[in-house]
Design a protein around this motif. Structure first.
Motif, PDB file in Angstrom:
ATOM      1  N   ASN A 184       0.818  -1.199   0.000  1.00 10.73           N
ATOM      2  CA  ASN A 184       0.000   0.000   0.000  1.00 10.73           C
ATOM      3  C   ASN A 184       0.858   1.258   0.000  1.00 10.73           C
ATOM      4  N   GLY A 189     -13.758  15.859   9.408  1.00 12.83           N
ATOM      5  CA  GLY A 189     -12.952  14.810  10.027  1.00 12.83           C
ATOM      6  C   GLY A 189     -11.681  14.444   9.274  1.00 12.83           C
ATOM      7  N   PRO A 190     -11.797  14.056   8.015  1.00 10.08           N
ATOM      8  CA  PRO A 190     -10.585  13.667   7.281  1.00 10.08           C
ATOM      9  C   PRO A 190      -9.572  14.806   7.219  1.00 10.08           C
ATOM     10  N   VAL A 227      -9.064  17.070   9.513  1.00  9.21           N
ATOM     11  CA  VAL A 227      -8.376  17.156  10.808  1.00  9.21           C
ATOM     12  C   VAL A 227      -7.330  16.048  10.907  1.00  9.21           C
ATOM     13  N   MET A 228      -7.696  14.824  10.513  1.00  8.74           N
ATOM     14  CA  MET A 228      -6.734  13.714  10.593  1.00  8.74           C
ATOM     15  C   MET A 228      -5.541  13.962   9.675  1.00  8.74           C
ATOM     16  N   GLY A 239     -15.672  13.429  -0.915  1.00  9.25           N
ATOM     17  CA  GLY A 239     -16.404  12.170  -1.025  1.00  9.25           C
ATOM     18  C   GLY A 239     -17.874  12.478  -1.204  1.00  9.25           C
ATOM     19  N   PRO A 267     -12.461   9.703  -0.602  1.00 12.45           N
ATOM     20  CA  PRO A 267     -12.729   8.632   0.361  1.00 12.45           C
ATOM     21  C   PRO A 267     -13.966   7.789   0.083  1.00 12.45           C
ATOM     22  N   SER A 268     -14.882   8.276  -0.771  1.00 15.18           N
ATOM     23  CA  SER A 268     -16.147   7.543  -0.921  1.00 15.18           C
ATOM     24  C   SER A 268     -16.030   6.447  -1.970  1.00 15.18           C
ATOM     25  N   VAL A 269     -15.261   5.410  -1.602  1.00 16.85           N
ATOM     26  CA  VAL A 269     -14.962   4.339  -2.551  1.00 16.85           C
ATOM     27  C   VAL A 269     -16.185   3.476  -2.866  1.00 16.85           C
ATOM     28  N   PRO A 324      -7.412   6.978  -1.464  1.00 18.38           N
ATOM     29  CA  PRO A 324      -8.653   6.750  -0.715  1.00 18.38           C
ATOM     30  C   PRO A 324      -8.570   7.095   0.778  1.00 18.38           C
ATOM     31  N   ASP A 325      -7.361   7.038   1.361  1.00 17.12           N
ATOM     32  CA  ASP A 325      -7.257   7.268   2.814  1.00 17.12           C
ATOM     33  C   ASP A 325      -6.291   8.419   3.062  1.00 17.12           C
ATOM     34  N   GLU A 326      -6.778   9.463   3.696  1.00 14.88           N
ATOM     35  CA  GLU A 326      -5.987  10.690   3.868  1.00 14.88           C
ATOM     36  C   GLU A 326      -4.759  10.474   4.744  1.00 14.88           C
ATOM     37  N   VAL A 327      -4.839   9.574   5.705  1.00 14.21           N
ATOM     38  CA  VAL A 327      -3.696   9.391   6.611  1.00 14.21           C
ATOM     39  C   VAL A 327      -2.585   8.587   5.925  1.00 14.21           C
ATOM     40  N   LEU A 328      -2.966   7.521   5.223  1.00 11.79           N
ATOM     41  CA  LEU A 328      -1.967   6.775   4.461  1.00 11.79           C
ATOM     42  C   LEU A 328      -1.323   7.695   3.416  1.00 11.79           C
TER      43      LEU A 328
END
Lengths: 685, 685
Positions: free
Chosen positions: A285, A312-313, A315-316, A386, A416-418, A437-441
């Motif tokens: 990944n 949320g995303p 902030v993360m 998303g 993010p809205s996969v 797809p994932d903001e933190v990764l």
């Protein structure tokens, strides 16, 4: 160089071709046909006259001359087949799928070598055996699925594991990452990851070639070749990300307080990657995420605007970027007020720029325009968009698509809205985009790509050393630890500053030495490697009485041959170490001494040769760098002097490569001087 | 407790119901209908008589009594609607989707409070406003999609962000994670994450309730409530994973060498989670991965067998597990030889157990049986099985499914072929399984779940302290730093060992003190907080001359009011700190002093009250723990004494909560005693 017939064959024979597409020979033929190989396809199968619509010969000897052979038959038949191909068919390209060679047993290894010899003699190129094959813009020569989306500007991917290549391609399908080529090297019998990289370097074309290379490596056979061509490609503008798996067997070696022991081979891999400028990844990944970032324009600064329709995303992501040294700076002022007035009530533009769940495509365009043109403190944008599943978002992704092509500042799309907008995401990537797809990764990967260390150094320093003396000492020495006198001579010859010292064999000599050096002095055992462990170091001897007493004490230790007397110096304890790491060459280490090395394991390392800039970076990367700079009004160490000695040590081992281990531990340093007060050197010829 | 009408309503009205399913009111009604709400559904819309087949009233006043109202109309109409419902319809459950309340402005905040007051007066429960709604086994009261797979043993998920909840549900769809409930708390006007957790705790049923809770939190309003109920749930056998976003604003505060400054609020969050036993996650993918691991049997040991048909992912997973403190131990001996003989030639059973690309379902079953029954050194299995795309793998996943239900040892399925065998994976999760697509993301998450620290302590120690003295000193003090004499009295009253000391106001007093304490002594300024910064500490005074000279020097410092004389003690510098973190209470910190705190920032922390076990863990978690144990034959510090003093400090602030900051820095410790030699205490009443 890989033979052109492997890269761009005019004709391909599949040996072991089959109508059963569940076999490798059937599946690769299907792939070749379906992905429009433009040249001539030939099949060989003793039981068929036609396979999947392709003319089939029963024996290899019957076929016309052919550029490339894809061999999908049992190992035991491959040598004979190869011979026929090399001797009578002018075949120069070989891909061998089957297993049963060096990975199996000694007999298999012998067979593999015989095949390699045949191909070498013919001047051909072999990928494999025991691989999944090869894909490029010319043909799809793998038996596996799925076939990634091909694009000459996609990534060049070289994999030391076929299955891993498949899983990486699968994971990349949904993110839009495209491929220019996939090399599965299998057993690397003739061509390994290093040779493919060499080929990509030698054939690199600034306009036509892909600028992103991905590597999955399980073993580096030729680190110097890897370093050379990775560095060269990066200097030509490429970006490289790599997984080097198998770090743990080294990492799990019993910890040892011995400095050299910290420099295990995984440290050497780290050092090599750092030196080349390769971004090291640890999982599929992560590799794909870094690769996707590489496909977008490079970050030119650390200041990121996060544009989002969901709090949320954002902030993360802010957390992730901040923790990794990137900034999400506050945006304020006239322009930001103006932007705010164009968004729905309740939006925020202070960064993250949150234009609410109701935010639309037009607003996104406006925000991006402000970030691009008005917010000069912003270097790049991340757009998070998303959907809760009520509306389609094609219009938003169209804006993203357009802006990613017209803006000078990089735009990273986090979608993010996969599930909810899977169709829109597929549409977005079908237009040639990548997405995260994932903001933190994504954020963690982005940070990894920010500061690729510079590539292999050109400014290697050489010093006016006493080369004759160095070589004489090395040549006269036997394998093992050098005696103190030779160590001292060697260091002096290498212009490495050492503390004064006198070796004494009697109380009288001790008294003379103490007069010469001046009290207080330090007395050390001669004849034992781990001096302090045997009580062989006595510090701060400030009277003749104590001097004589210390001599008696040390000489009572079993291994004591003599004592060594040095003036008692004060300063911060430093260390410099060298460990020869097989074919990686010498790994140079530095740090603070004492607890910093023994307890905190705070060590920087770099592969030799180390330039003065690299040495300076090594020092700056220490956790204890603050102490070198001086804390709480205490005198620090002159980092320029420290860097110089590191470079000199690197130079010493370059002219005396028989040194397999070297420890200057401690050196004592202050703002004016740094002196080596204890040293060990081990020679292996 | 949340009102039962919210949890299990017999009737639901959707106010703002619509035939347009792109509106929240239309979408939530659709969800309610499609997911088989068993009770009575009512719609309110001034323009309709029937909505989506449901009878529709034009005004709220016209509807019959109703348990739960889902309000999907503009904010300005909600107060009036709420009044009618509470006063005339006996409605106790409220979900309000609309925005425009406290998140918007002061007026919105006032409106929100009025609505809460209405519902409070009626004894009702409100989720929201500004949320996506609520899902449980009884009804699907959200307006968003997708609806996760529902299962009473799935996770209970409480989210402080609606959009984030949607994105988490979306990401969970493909991994098989199921949900027992989803609470979107929106503005948390009446019910926040803490209150939902309280409800789940108070209504917990060991047989019926889900044992896994997930939290997404942006702000912890009531840390003590969160700690209480999270601890309680975990003590009842639950597992909790949580994201606390917004850590960076705190984390990015300018670094300061002041100990207290390190204890920012994110440290408090960490400490709270650790104390409760909550596994802290930082992103959606990580949260879902940890949650999926929680759905499987818990690891009972650290020894993992990796069973794979592909080498690469197994190597990467071995690396990941090894780096995170888990073991992939070598398997050898008679049983392993026997197993090897049952696999294809070329397989390896030494762990990773690699049964090759050609490995089949039957072999997988055999391997799992050996790991379950014969390899006693193995605690759990990870099975990695994808596909190069030639065959279907239903049979393999059937074996996995069966074995995951019959084996005592946990089995974790890593299924990387998300494209090639998507159908088989969907089939596998449709049977109630979870799966992990990326071995490295899985491995990192698995390691996180391994050592959940124990839950809030019951064995809090109390000490026979001089409570009267403590309270007297606190009550007589004013806000600010306590003077030295009171600090000493306070520490002695709390049974915290302090070094002897005498405050001197003249040279004569200094001489008397030095006689009493014995030379050498240390002299410190009285009247300045940052003593060493102003040159107010003079060490190792070993003569009366130096004593008098030191007195003169210190008294020349502007802020000097007197001097303090202590015997010169030797030992390792330690520190203990306390910082009051608002509603989190006191955070207790410990570490080694000097460079360890200033340069390395090597600090352990725990929320008060700290038990002796917790204090021992804090000490063990220090990077510098080796020094406490003693390195290279140097005397260490007695960790039991250190832990005791930490506990005593914790107890002191429990009886003197007015202490907002306390620093014992340094304490000097050896194997026999630990004494506080300098201390600061700040009071705020």
């Amino acid at each position: 160089m890989l033979h052109k017939n492997l890269i761009n064959p005019k004709s391909i024979v599949v040996i072991g071709a089959s109508n059963n597409i569940q076999t490798p020979g059937g599946s690769v033929l299907k792939n070749l046909i379906e992905h429009n190989f433009k040249g001539k396809l030939i099949a060989v199968n003793p039981k068929e006259t036609e396979v999947q619509g392709i003319k089939c010969y029963q024996e290899v000897s019957q076929i016309p001359k052919v550029d490339l052979a894809i061999i999908a038959i049992s190992a035991k038949f491959t040598l004979e087949t190869t011979k026929i191909l090399t001797h009578t068919k002018n075949t120069k390209g070989f891909i061998i799928f089957s297993a049963g060679y060096s990975e199996k047993d000694a007999e298999g290894k012998k067979l593999e070598q015989e095949i390699v010899n045949e191909i070498n003699n013919a001047g051909g190129t072999l990928l494999g055996p025991n691989n999944i094959g090869f894909i490029n813009q010319n043909y799809v020569g793998v038996f596996t699925r799925p076939i990634p989306k091909l694009n000459s500007k996609g990534v060049d991917f070289i994999s030391g594991s076929g299955a891993t290549a498949v899983f990486i391609i699968e994971a990349a399908m949904s993110t839009g990452l495209t491929f220019s080529s996939v090399y599965s090297v299998g057993n690397s019998a003739q061509i390994g990851v290093e040779e493919v990289l060499e080929h990509l370097d030698n054939t690199f074309d600034d306009i036509k070639s892909s600028k992103v290379k991905l590597l999955y490596i399980e073993s580096i056979e030729n680190p110097k070749k890897l370093l050379k061509h990775a560095s060269s490609l990066i200097q030509k503008g490429c970006k490289i990300a790599a997984i080097k798996a198998g770090s743990s067997s080294a990492g799990s070696r019993a910890a040892s307080s011995h400095t050299g022991a910290l420099a295990n081979s995984d440290n050497a891999v780290d050092a090599l990657f750092k030196k080349a400028g390769i971004v090291r990844c640890y999982g599929r990944n992560e590799l794909i995420t870094v690769a996707s970032i590489f496909m977008l324009p490079a970050l030119k600064g650390k200041n990121i605007a996060i544009i989002t329709h969901a709090g949320g995303p954002a902030v993360m992501l802010t957390d992730t970027l901040s923790k990794n040294g990137l900034n999400v700076p506050e945006i304020s002022g006239k322009d930001s007020d103006e932007l705010l007035s164009k968004l729905y009530l309740g939006s925020s533009v202070s960064n993250p720029i949150d234009f609410l769940a109701t935010g639309n495509a037009e607003q996104l365009e406006t925000i991006i325009d402000y970030c691009e043109n008005k917010f000069s403190g912003i270097d790049a944008m991340v757009v998070i968009f998303g959907s809760p599943g009520l509306f389609e978002v094609y219009d938003v992704y169209d804006i993203l698509h357009k802006k990613m092509r017209t803006c000078n500042k990089p735009i990273f799309p986090v979608l993010p809205s996969v599930v909810n907008v899977k169709k829109e995401i597929d549409y977005f990537i079908s237009k040639g985009n990548v997405m995260f797809p994932d903001e933190v990764l994504f954020g963690n990967a982005l940070a990894k790509t920010l500061n690729p260390t510079n590539t292999a150094i050109k400014d290697v320093n050489s010093f006016t050393v006493n080369l004759k003396t160095i070589r004489r000492i090395i040549e006269n020495s036997t394998n093992g630890f050098l005696p103190p006198q030779q160590i001292k001579e060697l260091l002096i010859a290498a212009k490495i500053p050492v503390v004064n010292e006198v070796i004494c064999n009697s109380k009288e000599e001790c008294i003379l030495a103490s007069k010469k050096l001046g009290l207080p002095v330090v007395m050390k055992i001669v004849g034992s490697i781990h001096k302090s462990d045997v009580g062989g170091i006595i510090l701060n001897i400030n009277s003749i009485d104590k001097l004589l007493d210390s001599y008696s004490k040390i000489m009572k230790i079993g291994s004591a041959k003599a004592v060594l007397i040095q003036p008692m110096k004060k300063g911060i304890e430093l260390f410099i170490g060298v460990k020869k790491e097989g074919s990686f060459g010498h790994l140079i280490l530095c740090g603070l001494g004492g607890i910093f090395i023994e307890v905190i394991k705070d060590i920087s390392s770099s592969l030799a040769p180390v330039s003065i800039n690299e040495a300076t970076e090594m020092i700056k990367n220490l956790k204890s760098y603050k102490i070198i700079k001086g804390v709480r009004n205490q005198e620090g160490v002159n980092p320029i002097l420290f860097a110089e000695i590191i470079t000199k040590v690197s130079y010493l081992v370059s002219v005396a490569p028989e040194i397999v281990e070297l420890d200057l531990n401690p050196l004592l340093g202050n703002s004016k001087e740094i002196l080596a007060v204890d040293a060990r050197i081990r020679i292996e010829k």
